[in-house]
Scaffold this active site. Structure first.
Site, PDB file in Angstrom:
ATOM      1  N   GLU A   9       0.807  -1.209   0.000  1.00  0.00           N
ATOM      2  CA  GLU A   9       0.000   0.000   0.000  1.00  0.00           C
ATOM      3  C   GLU A   9       0.847   1.269   0.000  1.00  0.00           C
ATOM      4  OE1 GLU A   9      -2.607   0.245   3.368  1.00  0.00           O
ATOM      5  OE2 GLU A   9      -3.813   1.794   2.401  1.00  0.00           O
ATOM      6  N   LYS A  26      16.485  12.936  11.504  1.00  0.00           N
ATOM      7  CA  LYS A  26      16.149  11.885  10.535  1.00  0.00           C
ATOM      8  C   LYS A  26      14.674  11.543  10.659  1.00  0.00           C
ATOM      9  CE  LYS A  26      20.132   8.840   9.882  1.00  0.00           C
ATOM     10  NZ  LYS A  26      20.639   7.543  10.387  1.00  0.00           N
ATOM     11  N   ASP A 128      -1.908  -5.616  12.653  1.00  0.00           N
ATOM     12  CA  ASP A 128      -0.837  -6.418  12.046  1.00  0.00           C
ATOM     13  C   ASP A 128       0.302  -6.575  13.054  1.00  0.00           C
ATOM     14  OD1 ASP A 128       0.555  -7.868  10.178  1.00  0.00           O
ATOM     15  OD2 ASP A 128       1.243  -6.130   9.044  1.00  0.00           O
TER      16      ASP A 128
END
Lengths: 214, 345
Positions: A9, A26, A128
């Site tokens: 995705e 970062k 997930d």
């Protein structure tokens, strides 16, 4: 921008982000890709809705004390989220390389249990929950990442699926760590009240055997 | 099956290369009654069907069953004629045991039982979903595909793991085929509704936003249908059909794509009646090509409910050691695909 990983995705990019003049950090940019198979109008709608939702889930998780990357910028119209880069390693890699003792891993799972308990207590399902979506930072802190399949939910069954996915990951990818789930559940019951109900549902979910291990 | 009725091969060696087994399969779970005759080499000797088309309103199980009962004998005869065989040439009989509508399943099971007892041949009750997958694998030659099964009664993403077909994604409410039929009916289109909806959709110009509901591997179509039905009379039917198919097919393609990533499979098999619609095939093709995966589509004759798929799956069951006693042939309206132990793969 450097491509970090490609998903079904979204793609992840590593970038430098200027938070104030001369002050850089970062960051990871998560960009939801265009799907050519669907009509443009629908494609844009889906990508912007999901970008917004994922950032809301992460924001809400963080407010409830769940360690997730800090979000710096959300742009639903351009389908991306900019978030803190967590310097560390994915738990999956750490466990596969066996760089930690079994005792340390067990201890870590007690902590993961507490974290997931907090997540569920705040009405969020990860969607997930695998070791590939957990990062152990250089500072030894555990982060949950990738809320792309997450949902706001209060249903015991949804929570059970999170636990099922984690359990299956332990059984298949990390089969030497099968008994580690025990430690997870110890931590989980410290921060989440309806454990019994969820474990009851877990039995149903397992009987159906609908979810595939990875 | 009574003892002493050991089955021997039919002896039609000269025509079919010797040692082959011939199976007659009867399908009847919804409004299509089908009879197929297939050999264990995978040759399809006959695949005939009759469709019950309700004069008014939706599908009524009892009326469909009545239609089945009136047609089943002559359809079996028709299949034998087509295959140029006599009933004595049949080695096994199989039937769709479920899932499906009770009254229809019972007519089919009864016919299969009388063939089995009358001819003294084994009987095998077959899972309708497994049959869709197996005929698809036979025809497309895909080895180990992820399966997208979309029909009037089913909308599932299925993978093969640990000797069973496992549903890893599914509709939480209605099957898509049923929704498309409903839309076609409410628009006053002709039966078969899905094809009529597709025809109108091809002339659609404007995309109308409709609810798109995908949660991980789960789909929901009832909100989409309700919203589409509310728009009847307010928008052009062409645009409505177009938007409905675009939205629902995109949902299917998304879960199929996620399923490919989750399972790591490199093939996708599309089966079930909705698989006959062009735009869905087009979308899936586009999606798999991005993944370097392969798409197999069961051709319309075998992707809609049909007898050949039951006959072929009957052979697979039988050759891997499954045959049923008459008392085990009770129909199962809610027969989940995971219940079947797959011993032939």
């Amino acid at each position: 921008m450097a491509l970090m990983s490609k998903g079904a995705e979204a793609d992840l990019y590593l970038e430098e982000y200027e938070i104030s003049p001369g002050n850089k950090m970062k960051v990871v940019v998560k960009f939801r890709k265009e799907k050519k198979y669907r009509v443009k109008q629908l494609d844009r709608k889906i990508r912007s809705t999901r970008t917004r939702k994922e950032s809301k889930l992460m924001h809400s998780a963080r407010e409830n004390g769940v360690p997730v990357p800090w979000i710096l910028e959300v742009d639903p119209e351009n389908f991306y989220i900019v978030m803190e880069y967590v310097d560390g390693k994915r738990l999956r890699e750490i466990m596969l390389s066996k760089e930690l003792s079994k005792e340390s891993v067990n201890e870590l799972f007690r902590e993961i249990g507490r974290i997931v308990g907090k997540l569920h207590s705040s009405g969020i399902v990860h969607g997930d929950l695998t070791t590939g979506n957990m990062i152990l930072s250089e500072g030894g802190e555990l982060y949950l990442i990738d809320f792309g399949l997450g949902e706001f939910s209060k249903r015991a069954e949804d929570f059970a699926v999170d636990i099922y996915v984690l359990k299956r990951t332990l059984e298949s990818t990390h089969y030497e760590y099968k008994e580690t789930l025990k430690y997870f559940l110890e931590g989980y019951s410290q921060t989440f009240e309806k454990v019994r109900e969820v474990l009851e549902k877990l039995k149903d979910v397992e009987r159906r055997g609908r979810y595939v291990a990875r | 099956m009574p003892a002493g009725n050991a089955v021997t091969h039919n002896g039609r060696g000269s025509k079919f290369g010797g040692g082959c087994l011939i199976s007659l399969g009867i399908e009847g779970t919804a409004y299509k009654l089908g009879v197929g005759i297939v050999t264990d080499k995978g040759e399809i000797l006959a695949n005939v069907s009759r469709v019950f088309s309700p004069k008014k309103g939706g599908l009524k199980p009892r009326e469909a069953a009545q239609y089945y009962a009136e047609n089943i004998s002559s359809l079996i005869r028709e299949s034998l004629e087509k295959a140029n065989l006599s009933a004595r040439d049949i080695d096994i009989v199989s039937f769709s045991q479920g899932p499906g509508m009770g009254p229809c399943l019972r007519v089919v099971a009864t016919a299969a039982r009388s063939l089995s007892l009358g001819l003294g041949i084994p009987i095998v009750g077959v899972n309708h979903g497994v049959a869709h997958i197996e005929i698809g694998r036979l025809i497309t030659k895909l080895e180990d595909p992820l399966v997208l099964f979309v029909s009037g009664g089913n909308t599932q993403v299925i993978t093969f793991q640990d000797r069973r077909y496992r549903v890893i994604g599914e509709t939480m409410d209605m099957a898509l085929g049923n929704c498309i039929d409903r839309l076609g009916r409410e628009l006053g289109l002709e039966f078969p509704w899905a094809l009529s909806v597709q025809e109108l959709a091809k002339r659609g110009e404007k995309f109308i936003e409709l609810p798109y509901i995908v949660k991980g591997m789960e789909l929901s179509f009832s909100g989409l249908l309700t919203s589409a039905l509310e728009k009847i009379g307010k928008v052009r039917p062409e645009d409505l059909c177009y938007s409905f198919l675009e939205t629902s097919f995109a949902m299917l393609t998304e879960v199929a794509e996620r399923g490919l990533t989750l399972t790591g499979k490199e093939e996708l098999l599309l089966c079930g009646g909705v698989g006959a619609l062009d735009r869905l095939k087009e979308m899936l093709k586009e999606m798999v090509s991005e993944h370097g995966a392969k798409l197999g589509v069961t051709p319309p004759e075998y992707s809609v409910d049909n007898g050949a798929m039951i006959a072929w799956t009957g052979i697979l069951y039988y050759k891997s050691g499954t045959k049923h006693k008459i008392e085990e042939t009770v129909v199962k309206q809610r027969f989940r695909i995971e219940e079947v132990e797959v011993n032939w793969r």
